[in-house]
Design a protein around this motif. Structure first.
Motif, PDB file in Angstrom:
ATOM      1  N   GLU A  62       0.824  -1.197   0.000  1.00 30.91           N
ATOM      2  CA  GLU A  62       0.000   0.000   0.000  1.00 30.91           C
ATOM      3  C   GLU A  62       0.867   1.259   0.000  1.00 30.91           C
ATOM      4  OE1 GLU A  62      -3.143   1.191   3.180  1.00 30.91           O
ATOM      5  OE2 GLU A  62      -3.415  -0.920   2.658  1.00 30.91           O
ATOM      6  N   ALA A  63       1.885   1.234   0.830  1.00 28.89           N
ATOM      7  CA  ALA A  63       2.795   2.377   0.912  1.00 28.89           C
ATOM      8  C   ALA A  63       3.428   2.633  -0.451  1.00 28.89           C
ATOM      9  CB  ALA A  63       3.884   2.111   1.957  1.00 28.89           C
ATOM     10  N   PHE A  64       3.799   1.548  -1.118  1.00 30.40           N
ATOM     11  CA  PHE A  64       4.396   1.677  -2.445  1.00 30.40           C
ATOM     12  C   PHE A  64       3.414   2.326  -3.417  1.00 30.40           C
ATOM     13  CE2 PHE A  64       4.313  -0.305  -6.634  1.00 30.40           C
ATOM     14  CZ  PHE A  64       5.415   0.319  -7.181  1.00 30.40           C
ATOM     15  N   MET A  65       2.145   1.871  -3.406  1.00 31.77           N
ATOM     16  CA  MET A  65       1.144   2.434  -4.320  1.00 31.77           C
ATOM     17  C   MET A  65       0.905   3.918  -4.030  1.00 31.77           C
ATOM     18  SD  MET A  65       0.352   0.510  -6.725  1.00 31.77           S
ATOM     19  CE  MET A  65      -0.861   1.649  -7.411  1.00 31.77           C
ATOM     20  N   ASP A  66       0.870   4.260  -2.747  1.00 34.08           N
ATOM     21  CA  ASP A  66       0.719   5.670  -2.373  1.00 34.08           C
ATOM     22  C   ASP A  66       1.869   6.498  -2.939  1.00 34.08           C
ATOM     23  OD1 ASP A  66      -1.661   5.622  -0.973  1.00 34.08           O
ATOM     24  OD2 ASP A  66      -0.712   5.240   0.961  1.00 34.08           O
ATOM     25  N   ALA A  67       3.063   5.963  -2.787  1.00 33.04           N
ATOM     26  CA  ALA A  67       4.247   6.683  -3.257  1.00 33.04           C
ATOM     27  C   ALA A  67       4.227   6.821  -4.775  1.00 33.04           C
ATOM     28  CB  ALA A  67       5.520   5.953  -2.805  1.00 33.04           C
ATOM     29  N   LEU A  68       3.878   5.728  -5.442  1.00 33.23           N
ATOM     30  CA  LEU A  68       3.858   5.741  -6.906  1.00 33.23           C
ATOM     31  C   LEU A  68       2.809   6.730  -7.420  1.00 33.23           C
ATOM     32  CD1 LEU A  68       4.933   4.506  -9.538  1.00 33.23           C
ATOM     33  CD2 LEU A  68       3.166   2.753  -9.337  1.00 33.23           C
ATOM     34  N   ALA A  69       1.608   6.668  -6.835  1.00 31.94           N
ATOM     35  CA  ALA A  69       0.536   7.559  -7.288  1.00 31.94           C
ATOM     36  C   ALA A  69       0.897   9.018  -7.014  1.00 31.94           C
ATOM     37  CB  ALA A  69      -0.777   7.194  -6.598  1.00 31.94           C
ATOM     38  N   ASP A  75      -2.156  10.766 -10.474  1.00 36.57           N
ATOM     39  CA  ASP A  75      -2.759  10.267 -11.701  1.00 36.57           C
ATOM     40  C   ASP A  75      -2.665   8.739 -11.662  1.00 36.57           C
ATOM     41  OD1 ASP A  75      -3.330   9.371 -14.252  1.00 36.57           O
ATOM     42  OD2 ASP A  75      -2.395  11.094 -15.229  1.00 36.57           O
ATOM     43  N   TRP A  76      -3.752   8.102 -11.197  1.00 36.85           N
ATOM     44  CA  TRP A  76      -3.701   6.652 -10.982  1.00 36.85           C
ATOM     45  C   TRP A  76      -3.606   5.884 -12.291  1.00 36.85           C
ATOM     46  CZ3 TRP A  76      -3.346   3.945  -6.358  1.00 36.85           C
ATOM     47  CH2 TRP A  76      -3.365   4.745  -5.207  1.00 36.85           C
ATOM     48  N   ASP A  77      -4.209   6.422 -13.347  1.00 34.99           N
ATOM     49  CA  ASP A  77      -4.101   5.753 -14.647  1.00 34.99           C
ATOM     50  C   ASP A  77      -2.651   5.708 -15.087  1.00 34.99           C
ATOM     51  OD1 ASP A  77      -6.782   5.211 -14.868  1.00 34.99           O
ATOM     52  OD2 ASP A  77      -7.228   7.143 -15.814  1.00 34.99           O
ATOM     53  N   MET A  78      -1.983   6.825 -14.892  1.00 38.49           N
ATOM     54  CA  MET A  78      -0.570   6.871 -15.243  1.00 38.49           C
ATOM     55  C   MET A  78       0.206   5.902 -14.352  1.00 38.49           C
ATOM     56  SD  MET A  78       2.090  10.066 -14.927  1.00 38.49           S
ATOM     57  CE  MET A  78       3.864   9.751 -14.945  1.00 38.49           C
ATOM     58  N   ALA A  79      -0.096   5.940 -13.046  1.00 43.20           N
ATOM     59  CA  ALA A  79       0.620   5.075 -12.098  1.00 43.20           C
ATOM     60  C   ALA A  79       0.508   3.609 -12.511  1.00 43.20           C
ATOM     61  CB  ALA A  79       0.073   5.279 -10.688  1.00 43.20           C
ATOM     62  N   LYS A  80      -0.697   3.209 -12.942  1.00 39.47           N
ATOM     63  CA  LYS A  80      -0.910   1.806 -13.295  1.00 39.47           C
ATOM     64  C   LYS A  80      -0.243   1.438 -14.617  1.00 39.47           C
ATOM     65  CE  LYS A  80      -5.307   1.739 -11.049  1.00 39.47           C
ATOM     66  NZ  LYS A  80      -6.688   2.008 -11.423  1.00 39.47           N
ATOM     67  N   GLY A 125      13.058   9.091 -16.367  1.00 37.15           N
ATOM     68  CA  GLY A 125      13.057   9.549 -17.757  1.00 37.15           C
ATOM     69  C   GLY A 125      11.896  10.430 -18.121  1.00 37.15           C
ATOM     70  N   ASN A 126      11.349  10.196 -19.323  1.00 34.28           N
ATOM     71  CA  ASN A 126      10.357  11.119 -19.854  1.00 34.28           C
ATOM     72  C   ASN A 126       8.976  10.961 -19.218  1.00 34.28           C
ATOM     73  OD1 ASN A 126       9.585   8.737 -20.980  1.00 34.28           O
ATOM     74  ND2 ASN A 126      10.138   9.308 -23.087  1.00 34.28           N
ATOM     75  N   LYS A 127       8.838   9.968 -18.326  1.00 36.35           N
ATOM     76  CA  LYS A 127       7.567   9.820 -17.615  1.00 36.35           C
ATOM     77  C   LYS A 127       7.453  10.849 -16.500  1.00 36.35           C
ATOM     78  CE  LYS A 127       5.908   6.005 -19.578  1.00 36.35           C
ATOM     79  NZ  LYS A 127       4.593   5.891 -20.192  1.00 36.35           N
ATOM     80  N   ALA A 128       8.570  11.393 -16.101  1.00 33.30           N
ATOM     81  CA  ALA A 128       8.554  12.347 -15.004  1.00 33.30           C
ATOM     82  C   ALA A 128       7.825  13.610 -15.411  1.00 33.30           C
ATOM     83  CB  ALA A 128       9.982  12.661 -14.562  1.00 33.30           C
TER      84      ALA A 128
END
Ligand SMILES: [Zn+2]
Length: 132
Positions: A62-69, A75-80, A125-128
């Motif tokens: 969960e912590a990882f998902m929070d950090a990623l999102a 942007d959860w779509d992007m995160a996924k 990279g360019n996702k940032a």
């Protein structure tokens, strides 16, 4: 002859300094960060890496998902859509809140089974979206 016994070596104390795994900057103690869905304990480094702290170390998924999102600007779509090691990098640490120090987390073969309690996520990279 040493009267005070073994002193901690300096390079050892350097190892326990709370540094961002990506840019090596010292990070601030975790604080409550509000998100659209709630909140987490953590923060953001000036390099854009997001960290989330889970004192129990038991909810690192969960912590990882929070950090990623959060690193994706919530942007959860992007995160996924992101691919591990390609679009982002995750690092686990053992953080001690009491004295604001860290130690490296032991990594098992399954990256979700690390024993750390603090996870750093850096979008690569360019996702940032923010920063360069
Ligand atoms: Zn950083």
């Amino acid at each position: 002859m040493s009267r005070f016994g073994r002193r901690e070596r300096e390079d050892k104390s350097e190892l326990t300094r709370p540094r961002c795994p990506h840019c090596r900057e010292l990070f601030a103690p975790p604080r409550q960060v509000s998100t659209m869905l709630g909140f987490f304990d953590g923060g953001k480094c000036s390099c854009g890496a997001v960290f989330v702290y889970d004192a129990s170390g038991k909810n690192m998924g969960e912590a990882f998902m929070d950090a990623l999102a959060y690193a994706c600007g919530e942007d959860w779509d992007m995160a996924k859509s992101l691919e591990a090691s390609v679009d982002y990098k995750e690092d686990y640490l053992n953080y001690r809140e009491l004295n604001h120090t860290v130690s490296p987390a032991h990594r098992s073969d399954n990256p979700r089974e690390t024993c750390g309690n603090l996870v750093f996520v850096k979008i690569l990279g360019n996702k940032a979206k923010n920063g360069e």
